[in-house]
Design a protein around this motif. Structure first.
Motif, mmCIF file in Angstrom:
data_model
loop_
_atom_site.group_PDB
_atom_site.id
_atom_site.type_symbol
_atom_site.label_atom_id
_atom_site.label_comp_id
_atom_site.label_asym_id
_atom_site.label_seq_id
_atom_site.Cartn_x
_atom_site.Cartn_y
_atom_site.Cartn_z
ATOM 1 N N VAL A 139 0.848 -1.189 0.000
ATOM 2 C CA VAL A 139 0.000 0.000 0.000
ATOM 3 C C VAL A 139 0.886 1.241 0.000
ATOM 4 O O VAL A 139 1.779 1.376 0.827
ATOM 5 N N GLN A 140 0.610 2.135 -0.930
ATOM 6 C CA GLN A 140 1.345 3.396 -0.967
ATOM 7 C C GLN A 140 0.361 4.552 -0.928
ATOM 8 O O GLN A 140 -0.657 4.531 -1.613
ATOM 9 N N LEU A 141 0.699 5.537 -0.100
ATOM 10 C CA LEU A 141 -0.092 6.753 0.004
ATOM 11 C C LEU A 141 0.798 7.923 -0.394
ATOM 12 O O LEU A 141 1.862 8.115 0.192
ATOM 13 N N GLN A 142 0.364 8.671 -1.397
ATOM 14 C CA GLN A 142 1.161 9.776 -1.923
ATOM 15 C C GLN A 142 0.447 11.089 -1.636
ATOM 16 O O GLN A 142 -0.573 11.395 -2.268
ATOM 17 N N ALA A 143 1.005 11.850 -0.692
ATOM 18 C CA ALA A 143 0.414 13.144 -0.347
ATOM 19 C C ALA A 143 1.037 14.242 -1.191
ATOM 20 O O ALA A 143 2.234 14.203 -1.506
ATOM 21 N N SER A 144 0.232 15.221 -1.547
ATOM 22 C CA SER A 144 0.712 16.350 -2.340
ATOM 23 C C SER A 144 -0.155 17.567 -2.062
ATOM 24 O O SER A 144 -1.197 17.479 -1.418
ATOM 25 N N GLY A 145 0.292 18.715 -2.583
ATOM 26 C CA GLY A 145 -0.505 19.933 -2.466
ATOM 27 C C GLY A 145 -0.005 20.952 -1.464
ATOM 28 O O GLY A 145 -0.550 22.038 -1.356
ATOM 29 N N GLY A 146 1.029 20.592 -0.711
ATOM 30 C CA GLY A 146 1.561 21.528 0.254
ATOM 31 C C GLY A 146 2.273 22.687 -0.421
ATOM 32 O O GLY A 146 2.510 22.675 -1.628
ATOM 33 N N GLY A 147 2.614 23.689 0.371
ATOM 34 C CA GLY A 147 3.308 24.841 -0.170
ATOM 35 C C GLY A 147 3.321 25.988 0.815
ATOM 36 O O GLY A 147 2.985 25.825 1.994
ATOM 37 N N LEU A 148 3.711 27.142 0.313
ATOM 38 C CA LEU A 148 3.791 28.361 1.114
ATOM 39 C C LEU A 148 2.578 29.239 0.802
ATOM 40 O O LEU A 148 2.286 29.503 -0.373
#
Length: 118
Positions: A1-10
């Protein structure tokens, strides 16, 4: 199982961000999913969770009314919409899968950094 988080930033205080967490498994839709965060020098803390059908959500008091967790089971993805961001929301955000059999969050994504400037 892989969970890929994204969308972070300043982002500036008062701004918004939407985090995404894409799961690799086909059985994603049968699991409760959660978001956690860890600020520098602090312990990881619960942010929000959503039931496997998306009808039940839970939030930490610190984010209620500002953050919204949702999921799209067709896309194997869970989201965290963050509005009215505050500098104290600065942290690495992690998504995680809840195992009903183990009664714990058993798989975690790699984290995505959210920085809120004042």
């Amino acid at each position: 199982v892989q969970l890929q988080a994204s969308g972070g930033g300043l982002v500036q205080a008062g701004g918004s961000l939407r985090l995404s967490c894409a799961a690799s498994e086909r059985t994603f839709s049968t699991y409760r999913m959660g978001w956690f965060r860890q600020a520098p020098g602090k312990e990881r803390e619960f942010v929000a969770a959503v039931s496997w059908v998306g009808g039940s959500t839970t939030y930490a008091d610190s984010v209620k009314g500002r953050f919204t967790i949702s999921r799209d089971n067709a896309k194997n993805t869970v989201y965290l919409q963050m509005n009215s961001l505050k500098p104290e929301d600065t942290a690495v955000y992690y998504c995680a899968r809840f195992s009903g059999s183990a009664y714990e969050y058993d798989y975690w994504g790699q984290g995505t950094l959210v920085t809120v400037s004042s």
